[in-house]
Design a protein around this motif. Structure first.
Motif: not given
Length: 122
Positions: A87-115
């Motif tokens: 149940v705790d996974d309920t959320a809007k999920y977004y895709c993102a494009a960036g430049k650097v892989l970090v601990e969780v996800g990306c940094a220097r994100i330039n683009d986002w989807g609508q979710g």
């Protein structure tokens, strides 16, 4: 600029599975990072998983073993396989494009989807 379009969200019962897709146009070629984030109502956006051009992946600690990020470059698509949903996974999920892989996800994100909305019921 990368256009990102998510799909695959929906409603599922706890314990179920979903696979999210993110179509990227144009698909990045090198030195990139793609990631999934999520935002639940009343909470801050948080990193879920990321993958870089070398295929290295990272995950939020709480999601390791249940979620898997992958990509199909031939289909210009990023995926998030989600199993044993809670149940705790309920959320809007977004895709993102960036430049650097970090601990969780990306940094220097330039683009986002609508979710895409994921709703898990008990």
């Amino acid at each position: 600029q990368v256009q990102l379009v998510e799909s695959g969200g929906g409603s599922v019962q706890a314990g179920g599975s979903l696979r999210l897709s993110c179509a990227a146009s144009p698909y990045p070629v090198r030195n990139y990072c793609l990631a999934w984030f999520r935002q639940a109502p009343g909470k801050e956006r948080e990193g879920v998983a990321g993958i870089n051009a070398n295929g290295i992946t990272v995950y939020a600690d709480s999601l390791k073993g249940r979620f898997t990020i992958s990509e199909d470059r031939a289909k210009n698509t990023l995926y998030l396989e989600m199993n044993n949903l809670k149940v705790d996974d309920t959320a809007k999920y977004y895709c993102a494009a960036g430049k650097v892989l970090v601990e969780v996800g990306c940094a220097r994100i330039n683009d986002w989807g609508q979710g895409t909305q994921v709703t898990v019921s008990s």
